[in-house]
Design a protein around this motif. Structure first.
Motif, PDB file in Angstrom:
ATOM      1  N   ARG A 383       0.814  -1.216   0.000  1.00 26.61           N
ATOM      2  CA  ARG A 383       0.000   0.000   0.000  1.00 26.61           C
ATOM      3  C   ARG A 383       0.846   1.264   0.000  1.00 26.61           C
ATOM      4  NH1 ARG A 383      -4.667  -1.026  -2.059  1.00 26.61           N
ATOM      5  NH2 ARG A 383      -5.426   0.990  -1.290  1.00 26.61           N
ATOM      6  N   ASP A 605      -5.387   6.756  -2.196  1.00 27.24           N
ATOM      7  CA  ASP A 605      -5.606   5.338  -1.874  1.00 27.24           C
ATOM      8  C   ASP A 605      -6.694   4.746  -2.766  1.00 27.24           C
ATOM      9  OD1 ASP A 605      -5.093   3.105   0.308  1.00 27.24           O
ATOM     10  OD2 ASP A 605      -7.262   3.195  -0.024  1.00 27.24           O
ATOM     11  N   ARG A 690      -3.694   7.554   1.466  1.00 25.15           N
ATOM     12  CA  ARG A 690      -3.168   6.350   2.114  1.00 25.15           C
ATOM     13  C   ARG A 690      -2.501   6.637   3.456  1.00 25.15           C
ATOM     14  NH1 ARG A 690      -0.737   6.142  -3.024  1.00 25.15           N
ATOM     15  NH2 ARG A 690       1.375   6.011  -2.180  1.00 25.15           N
TER      16      ARG A 690
END
Length: 713
Positions: A383, A605, A690
């Motif tokens: 991520r 994100d 994120r």
């Protein structure tokens, strides 16, 4: 006063069995209870009591383990003497009270002492000290539960051990047992029962009420034959036919429960799961005859600020049924508990070691990128999450570390421009320890470790120096002190307002204490990394703090570009629909929505695009299951996502760790699948970054916009 003679006949009991227990004989009048205990080893015996012959006397014969009061609430052998029976005599001998083998065996189990030995531990097996443990007996009936504490509460010692002892009796009269209980609606039971009732619409139960009642007249479709009057106290009628007056009662009579169960079982669906869970009426229920308690536990711990925290709690479906007289349990506490570490994992030498950020274990440093474009990101190659705002550092000092006090330095990643972190960004620390020598509930102590300004430097005191200046039996959980909270915290840094966005390296500088207990600046040392690895005293973090303006009144949109989003236009069949506009829906036409999502730092994100309408209805515009065939195309910028993992993997072309977003066009082939009826519709766009903000792993940096209009079908 006169003498009452009460003969007891236990001759039907085997000789060896009669020695197992003695018998209590109790006599009750309006002034109280008198009792005597008699051994019946020879088979028969008699007691004599001085009584008032002018009063009616109630006699009860039961096991010696029953209290005087309970003798008249348990199902003992009973007799009654009235004033007329004395006939002016000074002595009265009543007929012998005969004890049969069935009563004798039952009495052996009536009142017994139960002992629970246990231990409260954390998930890793470390002990939870200073916690208050309570044991509860559980009963539940239909959708009500009754939970009563048994025995006193117990406090765990330094090893997490506890013991609870209590006396338990059974064989109560139902009316008395019911009087001892308090009932409440139980959400767990309602969740199990209500779906079953909905399987048969003809079954009409009233909504659950906190007061237990059996208002089930709707389950009696046929008139019932008349019955005799119901006895108001101690009823014993057990019949599958329900009297009309029983159905109309507002207060539940527990002795009617077997009759009601027979009726309900014939009408309700057979559900093996509910029978397995012991839910009445699928499971029979006569708790006044339950001679082994059914136990759950609740554990609280006064650890930290505020009231004691619940660190362990069980519901009715976690009941330990029919426990033995000696029970051993291990209770695994939740993450709110203060645990004591197994062992001191302090490394050897004059060194320091970063272990994690945002907790211990929190985010291990091994999961943070060290080199390349993902340096400083958590989950590099996954991520790729940057850090924002407050970040806490955790680590260890070696056994001989010259770090009575220590300082944090930083530099842009990969450079040698080391400098102390800005003084204002350092936040005071606190730690906690368990002190076995203090009285409960004050066994947890929470000293602060403030930022110390000394000679122009800003340092923290180390935990090891605190121990040296506060002598005690450190490490002894039974007779001394053991650290429990924030044991390895090294620093807490507020990055927002002090650091520009980018990647930074951090390291620890150690100082010895001088004779006055202050940092000796002459002993300044860049700490070696433990294990002989210099990078162990090196922590790299990628920082990204957003700027947010004041919230614009009456809008959902956040005044920030980190991230930003907007809906540019909506078209149905090529015709533009304005906000608050209206549009007729032709057959077989598409829907198009132009919108943008963006983040100048490239840390998007994902985004979501949904349409809301009617009464709580919602469709995901990016799901073929909801809207059929669709395409998502970048008009400017891009790629289109809608998730970071989509953007950085083929065929999309974002280069990790950057995805800035762009302007996209959603094309849904058949608008009728989006707008199924004439209604007002709201298109809602939400976008997230994120970032790990304030050490919270949830996505807290987001923005939103919506666009509403009417569609006529």
């Amino acid at each position: 006063m006169s003498t009452l003679r009460i003969p007891i006949d236990a001759s039907q009991i085997a000789d060896t069995d009669r020695k197992q227990q003695k018998v209590k004989v109790a006599v009750q009048d309006k002034n109280g209870v008198k009792s005597q205990i008699i051994a019946l080893d020879a088979g028969k015996g008699e007691i004599k009591l001085d009584v008032d012959p002018k009063q009616t006397l109630n006699i009860a014969v039961g096991p010696e383990s029953a209290s005087d009061e309970d003798m008249f609430h348990l199902q003992t052998l009973t007799a009654k003497v009235t004033p007329a029976q004395w006939a002016n005599e000074r002595t009265l001998a009543i007929p012998a009270i005969v004890i049969t083998p069935q009563w004798w065996v039952w009495w052996l189990r009536w009142c017994r002492v139960f002992t629970i030995h246990g231990r409260v531990v954390c998930a890793d097996g470390s002990p939870v000290p200073g916690a208050e443990v309570r044991a509860y007996d559980v009963d539940f009936f239909w959708w009500w539960s009754s939970i009563q504490q048994v025995g006193p509460s117990a406090v765990t010692d330094g090893a997490g051990n506890f013991t609870i002892r209590f006396r338990w009796c059974c064989g109560w009269w139902p009316w008395w047992w019911w009087r001892l209980r308090q009932w409440r609606l139980d959400d767990d039971l309602i969740e199990k029962i209500r779906p079953v009732l909905k399987l048969n619409p003809a079954i009409r139960f009233p909504e659950p009420d906190p007061i237990p009642r059996l208002d089930i007249a709707a389950l009696n479709p046929q008139p019932l034959p008349p019955l005799g009057p119901l006895t108001p106290t101690r009823p014993t009628v057990v019949t599958p036919v329900l009297h009309p007056s029983l159905l109309a009662r507002k207060v539940l009579d527990p002795s009617t429960i077997p009759a009601v169960r027979d009726k309900l079982v014939s009408l309700l669906p057979h559900v093996p799961e509910l029978e397995k869970l012991r839910i009445w009426p699928w499971w029979p229920w006569n708790p006044w005859f339950d001679c082994n308690p059914d136990i759950i536990f609740r554990v609280t711990q006064p650890c930290g600020a505020g009231p004691a925290k619940v660190v362990f709690s069980e519901n009715v479906f976690q009941t330990r049924w029919d426990i033995p007289t000696n029970l051993n349990v291990t209770l695994v506490a939740n993450n709110q508990a203060c645990c004591l570490p197994h062992d001191d994992d302090q490394p050897e030498g004059d060194c320091s070691l970063f272990t994690s950020v945002c907790g211990d274990p929190g985010i291990p440093v091994t999961t943070i990128g060290k080199t390349g474009v993902t340096a400083g990101y958590f989950d590099p190659g996954g991520r790729d999450r940057p850090f924002s705002e407050s970040v806490s550092f955790y680590g260890l000092f070696g056994t001989s570390a010259q770090a009575d006090f220590y300082e944090i330095e930083y530099t842009p990643h990969g450079s040698a421009g080391w400098a102390p972190v800005p003084a204002g960004c350092l936040i005071d620390l606190w730690r906690g320890y368990f002190d076995a020598t203090l009285p409960w509930p004050n066994q947890f102590v929470f000293p602060t470790f403030p930022v110390i300004d000394f000679g122009g430097i800003h340092v923290y005191e180390s935990r090891q120096h605190y121990e040296a200046t506060h002598p005690a039996a450190w490490g002894n959980a039974i007779a001394g002190r053991v650290w429990s909270n924030n044991i390895n915290v090294m620093a807490n840094i507020q990055t927002k307002g002090f650091f520009s966005d980018g990647a930074y390296d951090f390291r620890v500088i150690g100082y010895r204490a001088d004779g006055a207990g202050n940092p000796d600046l002459a002993t300044r040392k860049v700490m070696d990394g433990c294990g002989g690895e210099p990078e162990n005293n090196l922590l790299t973090l990628r920082l990204d703090n957003r700027v947010v303006g004041p919230q614009v009144p009456n809008t959902v949109h956040v005044d920030t570009t980190e991230p930003d989003c907007g809906i540019n236009s909506v078209r149905i069949g090529g015709a533009t629909v304005l906000p608050c506009g209206a549009q007729q829906l032709p057959n077989g036409v598409p829907l198009e929505i132009d919108f943008f999502v963006s983040d100048p730092d490239g840390h998007l994100d994902h985004y979501e695009l949904v349409v809301k309408y009617d009464l709580g209805s919602i469709k995901n515009l990016l799901s073929a299951a909801d809207v059929g065939a669709f395409t998502l195309t970048p008009l400017a910028g891009g790629p289109q996502g809608p998730d970071y993992s989509n953007a950085v993997n083929a065929p999309q072309t974002a280069v990790r760790p950057t995805w800035n977003g762009g302007t996209m066009r959603l094309h849904v082939n058949d608008a009728a699948l989006v707008f199924p009826k004439t209604c007002c519709y709201l298109v809602e766009l939400t976008v997230w970054k994120r970032n790990i903000a304030n050490c919270d792993g949830h996505l807290s940096y987001f923005n939103q916009m919506h666009y509403s209009f009417t569609v006529t079908v």
